[in-house]
Design an enzyme around this catalytic site. Structure first.
Site, mmCIF file in Angstrom:
data_model
loop_
_atom_site.group_PDB
_atom_site.id
_atom_site.type_symbol
_atom_site.label_atom_id
_atom_site.label_comp_id
_atom_site.label_asym_id
_atom_site.label_seq_id
_atom_site.Cartn_x
_atom_site.Cartn_y
_atom_site.Cartn_z
ATOM 1 N N LYS A 1 -0.834 -0.176 -12.763
ATOM 2 C CA LYS A 1 -2.290 -0.359 -12.729
ATOM 3 C C LYS A 1 -2.891 0.279 -13.980
ATOM 4 O O LYS A 1 -2.456 1.363 -14.400
ATOM 5 C CB LYS A 1 -2.846 0.313 -11.469
ATOM 6 C CG LYS A 1 -4.333 0.096 -11.230
ATOM 7 C CD LYS A 1 -4.758 0.720 -9.897
ATOM 8 C CE LYS A 1 -6.211 0.456 -9.553
ATOM 9 N NZ LYS A 1 -6.612 1.053 -8.242
ATOM 10 N N SER B 1 -8.939 -2.239 -5.099
ATOM 11 C CA SER B 1 -9.113 -2.423 -6.518
ATOM 12 C C SER B 1 -7.829 -2.710 -7.285
ATOM 13 O O SER B 1 -7.889 -3.174 -8.423
ATOM 14 C CB SER B 1 -9.766 -1.169 -7.114
ATOM 15 O OG SER B 1 -8.893 -0.054 -6.990
ATOM 16 N N SER C 1 -7.386 0.796 -1.746
ATOM 17 C CA SER C 1 -7.069 -0.037 -2.910
ATOM 18 C C SER C 1 -5.607 -0.391 -3.124
ATOM 19 O O SER C 1 -5.296 -1.197 -3.992
ATOM 20 C CB SER C 1 -7.586 0.627 -4.184
ATOM 21 O OG SER C 1 -8.960 0.372 -4.307
#
Ligand code: GLN
Length: 486
Positions: free
Chosen positions: A79, A154, A178
């Site tokens: 990420k 997210s 997330s």
């Protein structure tokens, strides 16, 4: 069977037996990325040179007879809020569009030591604020099961990349859901470990009392393997705890029979899509057949999780994001400025997207003199009550079960203008972060062709029990074998 179709553990076995080389594995994934990325947009940056050079090192050392770590040569994606030395780390924000960290996050360093080639950095909601990845300043990621739908957020880029076979493994972060919510919406496994289990050194902070790093994988075994790589004490993170790291793979195989599971009624109630609920309840029935004793439990304060979170998370974010001022990091305005405050204001107005600005303002308000007691302090007290509900439940149960997300993946744009509907996406996951507990999502079926996730919540440092339940269920049902056609 293409190499990119194989799971991380299958790749690790094949590499150890020299059925294929790490370079072939990385090349297969890079080709897959090349083939689907135009439609998917899961990556903000692909790093082929870096991945191939680690693969080459793995192959060379293996040929020389060296003993390598178990996942050596199995690719991963990170990420884009995990600091990667010399590789751009943007948090999907214009304010960090050109930020190149001088050091690696500890989790990134551990993956490097374990010799996992890094394929690139994945898309996300800006600074991890959102549930759909639509808040990225750069691109919208599609859900591999239906390109018109969101992958969740997210960490939507990481989840989509793993589901679409662009990468067998990925890392994400979870502040309010997330990792688990995008894992659920993309039909894969995702785990948020216990607060303190995994180091956050070098992880760009959103809400420091809630943030935690965790793995994405296509099956429970791979999730356990990657957790074993990243878990453990780190003297560089004061919130990292020294508890020894169990052998998750061995623990996972102990079976689920005899474990006790509670079903918090508040997480099956209002707002949960009836089809999602019945799919999750069918998974509960299956677990009962497998010897897990399941019963309903009441956790009355859990209903206050969302309002509590939306005071605490913005409050912490307003403080954490104060550092992006155009002086120390990233973007600086090129407009004329009258003084230093004007420089801050113009830089931040240009650099942050609307959701991030909103949260900074909410948090600043909640922390300001006169409102601090009414909002922030009250929220902290409610958080303690929520934690108390979990403590009581765990006196009786080994794990708690619920839906991960109240709905399956929604259409891109569908909730973009409805902030409340978007925030309800995390109604089942947020309480777990408030209590600092581990939680994971595993695939448990489909509604109209879209995946549904079962959430398994554990005691502090109860990852092993969660994995036992997850693995027993996966072995019995095999949902992980379903794959999206991209
Ligand atoms: N959707 C939640 C939020 O926007 C949770 C995000 C997260 O876990 N990073 O705050």
């Amino acid at each position: 069977m293409q190499l990119y179709e194989l799971s991380a553990s299958e790749l690790a076995q094949g590499l150890a037996k020299r059925e294929f080389s790490a370079q072939e594995v990385v090349e297969a994934h890079l080709e897959r990325i090349g083939a689907v990325e135009e439609r998917l947009k899961a990556f903000l940056l692909v790093t082929p040179e870096e991945a191939l050079s680690v693969a080459e090192e793995v192959d060379r050392k293996r040929a020389a007879g060296e003993v390598l770590p178990p996942l050596a040569g199995v690719p991963i994606a990170h990420k884009d809020l995990l600091c990667t030395r010399g590789v751009r780390t943007t948090c999907a924000s214009r304010i960090l569009a050109n930020f190149v960290p001088p050091y690696d996050a500890t989790v990134v360093a551990r993956c490097r030591e374990a010799m996992l080639p890094v394929l690139g950095k994945t898309n996300m909601d800006e600074f991890a604020m959102g549930s759909s990845t639509e808040n990225s300043a750069f691109q919208i990621t599609a859900n591999p099961w239906d390109l018109e739908r969101v992958p969740g957020g997210s960490s939507g880029g990481s989840a989509a990349a793993v589901a679409a076979r662009e990468a067998p493994l990925a890392l994400g972060t979870d502040t309010g859901g997330s990792i688990r919510q995008p894992a659920s919406l993309c039909g894969i496994v995702g785990m948020k470990p216990t607060y303190g289990r995994v180091s956050r050194y070098g992880v760009v902070a959103y809400a420091s009392s809630l943030d935690q790093v965790g793995p994405f994988a296509r099956n429970v075994t791979d999730c356990a393997l990657l957790l074993g790589v990243i878990a453990g004490h780190d003297p560089r993170d004061a919130t990292s705890l020294p508890d020894p790291v169990p052998d998750y793979l061995a623990e996972m195989r102990k079976g689920a029979a005899g474990l006790k599971a509670g079903l918090p009624q508040e997480l099956f109630g209002e707002g949960i899509d009836p089809a999602v609920k019945s799919t999750v309840l069918a998974a509960v029935d299956k677990l009962q057949e497998l010897g897990v004793e399941c019963e309903e439990v009441e956790m009355p304060h859990v209903d206050y999780s969302l309002p509590c979170y939306y005071i605490i998370a913005p409050a912490e974010c307003s403080s954490n994001l104060a550092r992006y001022d155009g002086v120390r990091y990233g973007h600086r305005t090129s407009q004329p400025v009258s003084d230093i405050y004007d420089l801050f204001a113009k830089t931040r107005a240009e650099g942050f997207g609307p959701e991030v600005r909103l949260r900074i303002m909410l948090g600043t308000y909640a922390l300001s003199a006169g409102y601090y007691d009414a909002y922030y302090l009250k929220a902290l007290k409610v958080r303690t009550l929520i934690k108390g509900d979990f403590d009581r439940a765990f006196e009786k149960y080994d794990v708690l079960l619920s839906p991960t997300s109240p709905t399956t993946a929604f259409k891109i744009g569908e909730k973009a203008d409805d902030p409340l509907a978007m925030k309800l996406a995390d109604i089942c996951t947020i309480p777990v972060n408030l209590a600092g507990l581990p939680g994971m999502s595993i695939p448990c079926g489909f509604v109209e062709g879209l995946p549904v996730g079962l959430q398994i919540i554990g005691k502090p440092f109860g990852e092993a029990e969660m994995l036992r339940v997850a693995y027993a269920y996966e072995e019995a049902e095999g949902w992980e074998k379903e794959r999206p056609e991209v």
